[in-house]
Design a protein around this motif. Sequence first.
Motif, mmCIF file in Angstrom:
data_model
loop_
_atom_site.group_PDB
_atom_site.id
_atom_site.type_symbol
_atom_site.label_atom_id
_atom_site.label_comp_id
_atom_site.label_asym_id
_atom_site.label_seq_id
_atom_site.Cartn_x
_atom_site.Cartn_y
_atom_site.Cartn_z
ATOM 1 N N LEU A 129 44.305 43.431 50.816
ATOM 2 C CA LEU A 129 42.769 42.223 51.188
ATOM 3 C C LEU A 129 42.337 41.923 49.928
ATOM 4 O O LEU A 129 42.146 40.836 49.773
ATOM 5 C CB LEU A 129 42.105 42.280 52.078
ATOM 6 C CG LEU A 129 41.529 41.756 52.859
ATOM 7 C CD1 LEU A 129 42.201 40.456 53.235
ATOM 8 C CD2 LEU A 129 40.336 42.666 53.684
ATOM 9 N N VAL A 130 41.504 42.669 49.214
ATOM 10 C CA VAL A 130 41.019 42.666 48.031
ATOM 11 C C VAL A 130 41.766 41.611 46.946
ATOM 12 O O VAL A 130 41.225 40.268 46.664
ATOM 13 C CB VAL A 130 40.123 43.767 47.379
ATOM 14 C CG1 VAL A 130 39.755 43.189 46.088
ATOM 15 C CG2 VAL A 130 38.927 44.476 48.160
ATOM 16 N N ASP A 131 42.643 42.074 47.246
ATOM 17 C CA ASP A 131 43.373 41.295 46.105
ATOM 18 C C ASP A 131 44.055 40.042 45.966
ATOM 19 O O ASP A 131 44.174 38.850 45.425
ATOM 20 C CB ASP A 131 45.285 42.115 45.186
ATOM 21 C CG ASP A 131 44.933 43.034 44.381
ATOM 22 O OD1 ASP A 131 43.757 43.158 44.030
ATOM 23 O OD2 ASP A 131 45.777 43.960 44.739
ATOM 24 N N GLN A 132 43.948 39.649 47.485
ATOM 25 C CA GLN A 132 44.613 38.428 48.594
ATOM 26 C C GLN A 132 43.279 37.228 48.689
ATOM 27 O O GLN A 132 43.141 36.435 47.986
ATOM 28 C CB GLN A 132 45.263 38.762 49.849
ATOM 29 C CG GLN A 132 45.190 37.740 50.217
ATOM 30 C CD GLN A 132 45.776 37.692 51.910
ATOM 31 O OE1 GLN A 132 46.009 38.966 52.227
ATOM 32 N NE2 GLN A 132 46.800 36.592 52.777
ATOM 33 N N LEU A 133 42.501 38.053 48.895
ATOM 34 C CA LEU A 133 40.679 37.021 48.131
ATOM 35 C C LEU A 133 40.719 37.035 47.214
ATOM 36 O O LEU A 133 40.088 36.322 47.067
ATOM 37 C CB LEU A 133 39.525 38.542 49.566
ATOM 38 C CG LEU A 133 40.272 38.191 50.833
ATOM 39 C CD1 LEU A 133 38.533 38.853 51.354
ATOM 40 C CD2 LEU A 133 40.912 36.920 51.335
ATOM 41 N N ASP A 134 40.992 37.730 46.119
ATOM 42 C CA ASP A 134 40.722 37.367 44.698
ATOM 43 C C ASP A 134 41.079 36.002 44.689
ATOM 44 O O ASP A 134 40.659 35.491 44.065
ATOM 45 C CB ASP A 134 40.940 38.658 43.473
ATOM 46 C CG ASP A 134 40.645 38.423 42.527
ATOM 47 O OD1 ASP A 134 39.422 38.241 42.122
ATOM 48 O OD2 ASP A 134 41.366 38.456 41.564
ATOM 49 N N GLU A 135 42.463 36.138 44.901
ATOM 50 C CA GLU A 135 43.189 35.221 44.635
ATOM 51 C C GLU A 135 43.031 33.810 45.004
ATOM 52 O O GLU A 135 42.781 32.486 44.672
ATOM 53 C CB GLU A 135 45.279 34.731 45.034
ATOM 54 C CG GLU A 135 45.154 35.879 44.596
ATOM 55 C CD GLU A 135 45.819 35.804 42.620
ATOM 56 O OE1 GLU A 135 45.853 34.108 42.656
ATOM 57 O OE2 GLU A 135 45.600 36.369 41.404
ATOM 58 N N ILE A 136 42.685 33.595 46.767
ATOM 59 C CA ILE A 136 41.556 33.162 47.175
ATOM 60 C C ILE A 136 40.426 31.791 46.653
ATOM 61 O O ILE A 136 39.531 30.885 46.747
ATOM 62 C CB ILE A 136 41.376 33.290 49.132
ATOM 63 C CG1 ILE A 136 42.872 33.627 49.557
ATOM 64 C CG2 ILE A 136 41.215 32.162 49.474
ATOM 65 C CD1 ILE A 136 42.909 34.446 50.981
ATOM 66 N N ILE A 137 39.292 32.976 46.244
ATOM 67 C CA ILE A 137 38.399 32.786 45.552
ATOM 68 C C ILE A 137 38.225 32.464 44.364
ATOM 69 O O ILE A 137 37.493 31.143 44.025
ATOM 70 C CB ILE A 137 37.840 34.615 45.820
ATOM 71 C CG1 ILE A 137 37.071 34.499 46.924
ATOM 72 C CG2 ILE A 137 36.397 34.208 44.374
ATOM 73 C CD1 ILE A 137 36.365 36.323 47.361
ATOM 74 N N LYS A 138 39.416 32.962 43.968
ATOM 75 C CA LYS A 138 39.921 32.156 41.965
ATOM 76 C C LYS A 138 39.742 30.671 42.119
ATOM 77 O O LYS A 138 39.526 29.983 41.536
ATOM 78 C CB LYS A 138 41.184 33.443 41.311
ATOM 79 C CG LYS A 138 40.464 34.162 40.803
ATOM 80 C CD LYS A 138 41.217 34.518 40.008
ATOM 81 C CE LYS A 138 41.032 36.262 39.379
ATOM 82 N NZ LYS A 138 41.966 36.895 39.069
ATOM 83 N N GLU A 139 41.266 30.436 43.268
ATOM 84 C CA GLU A 139 41.320 28.876 43.665
ATOM 85 C C GLU A 139 40.476 28.359 43.762
ATOM 86 O O GLU A 139 39.677 26.931 43.617
ATOM 87 C CB GLU A 139 42.766 28.932 44.883
ATOM 88 C CG GLU A 139 42.715 27.692 45.104
ATOM 89 C CD GLU A 139 43.954 27.035 46.100
ATOM 90 O OE1 GLU A 139 44.703 26.767 46.049
ATOM 91 O OE2 GLU A 139 44.478 28.797 46.299
ATOM 92 N N PHE A 140 39.202 28.805 44.752
ATOM 93 C CA PHE A 140 38.010 28.164 45.185
ATOM 94 C C PHE A 140 37.534 27.620 44.232
ATOM 95 O O PHE A 140 36.448 26.784 44.598
ATOM 96 C CB PHE A 140 37.487 28.717 46.618
ATOM 97 C CG PHE A 140 35.949 28.099 46.559
ATOM 98 C CD1 PHE A 140 36.260 27.238 47.722
ATOM 99 C CD2 PHE A 140 35.033 28.819 46.850
ATOM 100 C CE1 PHE A 140 34.767 26.728 47.975
ATOM 101 C CE2 PHE A 140 33.714 28.453 47.051
ATOM 102 C CZ PHE A 140 34.174 27.140 47.350
ATOM 103 N N GLU A 141 36.806 28.636 43.383
ATOM 104 C CA GLU A 141 36.434 28.473 41.808
ATOM 105 C C GLU A 141 36.905 27.393 41.506
ATOM 106 O O GLU A 141 35.748 26.736 40.669
ATOM 107 C CB GLU A 141 35.583 29.690 41.335
ATOM 108 C CG GLU A 141 35.101 29.975 40.255
ATOM 109 C CD GLU A 141 34.616 30.685 39.573
ATOM 110 O OE1 GLU A 141 34.327 31.336 38.386
ATOM 111 O OE2 GLU A 141 35.396 32.464 39.998
ATOM 112 N N ARG A 142 38.185 27.329 41.381
ATOM 113 C CA ARG A 142 38.277 26.528 40.487
ATOM 114 C C ARG A 142 38.290 25.071 41.190
ATOM 115 O O ARG A 142 38.351 23.762 40.034
ATOM 116 C CB ARG A 142 40.045 26.787 40.603
ATOM 117 C CG ARG A 142 39.983 27.925 39.386
ATOM 118 C CD ARG A 142 42.141 27.997 38.938
ATOM 119 N NE ARG A 142 42.415 28.223 39.916
ATOM 120 C CZ ARG A 142 43.028 29.330 39.850
ATOM 121 N NH1 ARG A 142 42.237 30.364 39.468
ATOM 122 N NH2 ARG A 142 43.858 29.362 40.977
ATOM 123 N N ASN A 143 38.767 25.024 42.309
ATOM 124 C CA ASN A 143 38.387 23.500 42.769
ATOM 125 C C ASN A 143 37.309 23.120 43.077
ATOM 126 O O ASN A 143 36.617 21.896 42.831
ATOM 127 C CB ASN A 143 39.022 23.989 44.796
ATOM 128 C CG ASN A 143 40.439 23.688 44.037
ATOM 129 O OD1 ASN A 143 40.996 23.097 43.294
ATOM 130 N ND2 ASN A 143 40.687 24.755 45.826
#
Length: 522
Positions: free
Chosen positions: A372-386
């Motif tokens: 979950l940490v890895d999954q959320l990390d990807e989601i958060i990184k994409e959100f941060e970029r956006n």
Amino acid sequence: MSGLYEMVEPNVIDDAMLANAVEEQGPQEEAGRFAKMEGIEFKDVTKLQLDFKNILKIDNLWQFKNITKLQLDNNVIEKIEGLDTLVNLVWLDLSFNNIEKIGGLDALVKLEDLSLYNNRISLIENLDTLKKLQVLSIGNNNLKSLENLIYLRGFEELRTLNIAGNPICDNEQHKVFIAAHIPQLIYLDFRLIDNNVREMGSVKYQDSIEELIHNEKQTKKQQEEELRKQKELERNTAAFVEYLNGPFLFETLYAEDTEGKKLANLPGVAQLLEVYKTQFMATCQSLFNFGLKELDKREAEISAFDVCLLEAITENQEKGALLLKEFEERNFDILNELQHIADPTILDAKITDYNLEIALLTEALMTLEMQLVDQLDEIIKEFERNILDMAAVFLEAVQGLMAHNRELENVHHEKVLETAIATLEQFTRGEYDEELSDDLRLLLVDKDTVVNAVGASHDIHLLKIDNREDELVNKVNTWSSNLIKKVHDNEWDRNRSRVTEIDLYIDSVREDLDNLYLHDQV
């Protein structure tokens, strides 16, 4: 009862008094003994009696954050204060005190029942925030004005009013007046209001009530408009474009520009100003419109991110819950089996197997959490970029439009300078026929004075534009960095909380096994 303790030194509400009150009013007998041993925390108290304590000043109650009922009656209190933190208060008794003025109740927005009976109050006021008030007891005070009671029309949930013992009750028509002007009331002085009294009041005060209703509608309409404007401003501020949909920014250019105000009186400059203002405001309006569109995009991105985050966490939690359910089902059978094994060798082997199963469960739960940490990390990184991309796009537009306003200012500056110098030359040659003000005569002394005045005005305008741009850029950058930090902090807290939760559960399982093993050893 008021003034009962006037010959005695007043008491202070201190920790000792509060502790005694809590203990006295807490659980009794066996439950009370355990409560006394453990200690009752003030934050857990929901009801508190501080009556007949000879209290002069309300103080030191901030620790009772969850209190809903408070008795402070039969003291010598002179001022309502120290209640701001008691936001969950529903019932408050301040009767039989020496209070002369209502106040200090603004924070008690959940209050339903208020007793100010037997005080020295002459005016009902300062209750505006108590929209849930249902019962008001203010008998035996010094109320003299029936008109003052009209104030209570604004409390839509008010059902019971006690005013007996006030000077206003000497007026034989006071019940008819109250029934007519406070139609939501059901009980007056703890008696049901008779329908005949209501009808008499409606007829007798028809004209004044119609005027009241008209005024209330106008007031409500104004309040709704103010609320609409406030919400609109809040949205515009969230979009970082507040006050850009009107002349506000343009007017700030000249707010402190004394030279510019003088130059505005030169022939032809007024027309130049109108053209400049129209173009400047059009640029600001473009920025305003773009800002609101970008706000919609940002809100949609945040909403989509929240949904995505929730879906990932929920799916992971369901997998974890399934693992725990399966383990719990086996756990019950295993513990039951262990209790009935008499052979120590077999028991040790079974316990070893069970410990292995606990270890496997721990590993499985921790693996799920790491996934979950890895999954959320990807989601958060994409959100941060956006978010950063959106901020960059918006700031690019801001800088472009503000640069355009600077260009408009430069063009206007050149035209004003040209006009001012032409006017100076006419004035110097004696060809200027119009009447000049004293300010303009001082301005048209020589070319340096004119150039300096126009330049000073120009510098102020550019500074105001730059300041607004800098303010906007800083707000956007601060917003994006704070948002991203909050997202990372929330995920860190979530992960720590989940790991702790797993550890505590595994510890409890091992503790159950240890207790069972020790029992068998005995």
